[in-house]
Design an enzyme around this catalytic site. Structure first.
Site, short mmCIF file in Angstrom:
data_model
loop_
_atom_site.label_atom_id
_atom_site.label_comp_id
_atom_site.label_asym_id
_atom_site.label_seq_id
_atom_site.Cartn_x
_atom_site.Cartn_y
_atom_site.Cartn_z
N GLU A 54 5.83 -11.86 -13.06
CA GLU A 54 4.92 -12.58 -12.17
C GLU A 54 3.75 -12.14 -11.66
O GLU A 54 3.66 -10.73 -11.71
CB GLU A 54 5.95 -13.29 -10.95
CG GLU A 54 5.23 -14.20 -9.82
CD GLU A 54 5.97 -14.75 -8.85
OE1 GLU A 54 7.24 -14.25 -8.78
OE2 GLU A 54 5.57 -15.79 -8.32
N ASN A 200 9.10 -24.53 -11.26
CA ASN A 200 10.02 -23.42 -10.57
C ASN A 200 10.22 -23.59 -9.17
O ASN A 200 9.47 -24.05 -8.42
CB ASN A 200 9.05 -22.09 -10.61
CG ASN A 200 9.75 -20.96 -9.77
OD1 ASN A 200 10.95 -20.25 -10.20
ND2 ASN A 200 9.51 -20.78 -8.47
N GLU A 201 11.64 -23.43 -8.66
CA GLU A 201 12.06 -23.78 -7.40
C GLU A 201 11.29 -24.80 -6.92
O GLU A 201 10.84 -24.99 -5.75
CB GLU A 201 11.80 -22.39 -6.50
CG GLU A 201 12.79 -21.20 -7.17
CD GLU A 201 13.06 -20.13 -5.96
OE1 GLU A 201 12.10 -20.08 -5.08
OE2 GLU A 201 13.75 -19.08 -6.40
N TYR A 267 19.86 -14.32 -5.84
CA TYR A 267 19.59 -12.82 -5.56
C TYR A 267 20.70 -12.20 -4.70
O TYR A 267 21.43 -12.91 -3.99
CB TYR A 267 18.29 -13.03 -4.66
CG TYR A 267 17.01 -12.94 -5.66
CD1 TYR A 267 16.45 -12.06 -6.31
CD2 TYR A 267 16.31 -14.50 -5.60
CE1 TYR A 267 15.45 -12.19 -6.92
CE2 TYR A 267 15.24 -14.65 -6.39
CZ TYR A 267 14.84 -13.57 -7.00
OH TYR A 267 13.72 -13.88 -8.00
N GLU A 323 16.24 -16.29 -12.48
CA GLU A 323 15.98 -15.06 -11.49
C GLU A 323 17.12 -14.83 -10.81
O GLU A 323 18.10 -15.36 -10.30
CB GLU A 323 15.04 -15.51 -10.45
CG GLU A 323 13.54 -16.10 -10.75
CD GLU A 323 12.96 -16.40 -9.71
OE1 GLU A 323 12.90 -16.15 -8.64
OE2 GLU A 323 11.77 -17.16 -10.06
N GLN A 372 12.26 -8.15 -11.07
CA GLN A 372 11.06 -8.66 -12.10
C GLN A 372 10.92 -7.34 -13.17
O GLN A 372 11.55 -6.31 -12.73
CB GLN A 372 9.91 -8.98 -11.51
CG GLN A 372 10.03 -10.26 -10.67
CD GLN A 372 8.85 -11.12 -10.40
OE1 GLN A 372 7.61 -10.66 -10.78
NE2 GLN A 372 8.86 -11.92 -9.39
O1 AHR Z 1 10.88 -13.19 -7.60
C1 AHR Z 1 10.15 -13.38 -6.40
C2 AHR Z 1 10.35 -15.00 -5.94
O2 AHR Z 1 11.37 -15.43 -5.74
C3 AHR Z 1 9.91 -16.01 -6.87
O3 AHR Z 1 8.53 -16.19 -7.23
C4 AHR Z 1 10.52 -17.33 -6.44
O4 AHR Z 1 10.81 -18.06 -7.67
C5 AHR Z 1 11.80 -16.59 -5.90
O5 AHR Z 1 11.79 -17.09 -4.54
#
Ligand code: AHR
Length: 520
Positions: A54, A200-201, A267, A323, A372
């Site tokens: 990103e 995205n999101e 996450y 992600e 990432q």
């Molecule tokens: O990976 C960091 C961020 O986490 C990304 O930009 C977003 O899609 C997520 O909230």
């Protein structure tokens, strides 16, 4: 980022957190390959080893791209050390340009002569000024150099249908106005573009849509993203985060038949408010909690999968975990909003356990992209000026490369477990296995911080142990730093013994071991 809409469901889901199967067995484990249960159609898609880059902090600028005039050794502007490391990793697919950045990105700003490209403020990530010197051509050329598939995230939140449709045309058409523009910018041949993310999101930084509103937008956007000159798009709708099962339900119900994939973000993080904890300083209790939170992804996958199954029992729509990874407090002294974090043996174990889970769900999961690739969150590489380090997570990905495109061998695992914060527990030994080209790879992880696990593997077939590799560290918080010898790196493992069709090994505390066998 607005995560309020997932908070309620997170709390509701807390009850199922860590509801992992627990065995009362002692500090030993038996890992039994179930050859009679192999489904030859279930190969591990290489794309499960996908990456994400990103425009955030120094992921792109500094981490991958330094520009042709940089004193840092580079090939056409890409740093040579990063290129080599990523080629060695056999990166199959790279997602770009975001993340949250994607929904503020206007691709026309990133084409043409670099000194004429407009600048913008990266409002999501620290207010950094973005000069757009890394754009479409730089991304596609990078993918060609690494040898991976590009995965574009399109702007739905602040873009237009026309803008996204023209981006696809610019990249993939042979003729027409967009192709002419591309050719004027130096690229005669169209590129191939398979993976296209539509937003995205979209529930948060990608437009704060309700699921119903986004489903309609998705249907509209994807209609105009055309297949030019034999290129075939694989369209991925912006999916849920964590426990937002309603998002998946509405998307599948209202737009499921218009998509190839639906994304999921998960996450390993201790909370979205306040401190997430330091990457390199944590207690044993924090560590075991992290292992539990990481393994919880399996329950989350199961729930999303079963909802998808209501509308798509044949599993034609893939779950794309685009992600995932650890998210700690950014390193003290690093630029706020740049999400720069160190990476320890704890992160390596999160990577191994997560990949093992993905391997068990290849009927639904067809791609995953760790967040990432460089200098952001759970990275493969960290850079500082002309220096680069390979992280413990990099080495897990390296160790797992033989699993790419291999056939899954289901395992029956009997293992002891560790208590986590009260009555919760996590299994001590986790494992995965696959076969490909006359070879079998069995990868095992022991999360116990103190004790080795005595592991028995009744093979049940004729095979000869050929090789072993281990990733471990003296301390769980060890990491690789600039200017010092690597503390966490792959080393040969000779501790496995074979007696006829049985393997035994003492799997060291906090380690990941891969065993390679030749099938006979
Ligand atoms: O990976 C960091 C961020 O986490 C990304 O930009 C977003 O899609 C997520 O909230």
């Amino acid at each position: 980022m607005n995560r309020k809409n997932i908070l309620k469901s997170s709390i509701a889901a807390a009850a199922m957190l860590f509801s992992l199967p627990v065995s009362a067995a002692p500090e030993t484990a038996t890992v039994t390959p179930l050859f009679d249960r192999i489904d030859s159609t279930l190969t591990i898609p290489a794309e499960i080893y996908g990456q994400f880059a990103e425009h955030l902090g120094t992921c792109i600028y500094g981490g991958l791209w330094v520009g042709e005039d940089s004193p840092i050794p580079n090939t056409n502007g890409y740093r040579n050390d990063a290129l080599q490391a990523l080629k060695d990793l056999k990166v199959p697919v790279l997602r770009w340009p975001g993340g949250c950045f994607a929904d503020e990105y206007h691709w026309t700003d990133g084409i043409g002569p670099r000194d004429k490209r407009p600048v913008m403020v990266n409002t999501n990530w620290g207010g950094t000024v973005e000069d757009n010197s890394f754009g479409t051509h730089e991304f596609f050329n990078l993918c060609e150099l690494i040898g991976c598939e590009p995965y574009l995230s399109g702007n739905v939140g602040s873009g237009t249908v026309e803008e996204l449709a023209k981006w696809v045309e610019y990249i993939t058409a042979q003729d027409g106005p967009m192709a002419k523009l591309r050719k004027e910018n130096g690229r005669e041949k169209p590129w191939k573009l398979k993976y296209l993310g539509v937003g995205n999101e979209s529930w948060g930084c990608g437009g704060s849509f309700t699921p119903e509103a986004y489903a309609n937008e998705y249907r509209r956007y994807q209609t105009y993203c055309r297949n030019f000159n034999g290129n075939r798009l694989y369209k991925i709708a912006s999916g849920a985060s964590d426990y937002d099962f309603n998002w998946t339900n509405v998307l599948m119900k209202n737009a499921g038949r218009h998509m190839n994939g639906l994304s999921l973000h998960y996450y390993t993080v201790s909370g979205w408010n306040g401190s997430k904890g330091a990457a390199t300083e944590f207690s044993d209790d924090d560590f075991y909690w992290t292992m539990g939170k990481c393994l919880e992804i399996e329950n989350v996958i199961n729930r999303h999968d079963s909802i998808m199954g209501v509308y798509d029992p044949g599993k034609k729509v893939a779950l794309i975990v685009d992600e995932w990874g650890t998210w700690w407090d950014q390193e003290p002294g690093s630029i706020p909003g740049h999400l720069y974090q160190q990476n320890t043996m704890r992160d390596a174990l999160v990577a191994a356990l997560s990949l093992n889970v993905f391997h068990r769900h290849t009927d639904r999961i067809k791609m995953a992209n760790i967040a990432q690739i460089a200098n952001v969150l759970q990275s493969m590489i960290l850079t500082k000026g002309d220096q680069m380090v390979l992280t413990p997570t990099y080495y897990v990905f390296k160790m797992y490369t033989p699993h790419q495109n291999a056939t899954v061998v289901p395992l029956d695992i009997a293992t002891s477990s560790r208590a986590v914060r009260g009555d919760r527990s996590v299994p001590t030994v986790s494992a995965t296995a696959s076969v490909k080209d006359g070879e079998m790879n069995i990868t095992l992880a022991n999360i116990d911080l103190d004790k080795a696990a005595e592991v028995t593997i009744p093979l049940g077939i004729k095979a000869k142990l050929e090789n072993g590799e281990i990733l471990t560290a003296a301390n769980i918080a060890d990491y690789n730093d600039f200017g010092t010898a690597e503390k966490v790196t792959l080393r040969p493992f000779t501790g496995a013994k074979q007696s006829k069709d049985r393997l035994t090994l003492s799997l060291p505390a906090k380690s990941v071991v891969n065993l390679t066998l030749k099938l006979q």
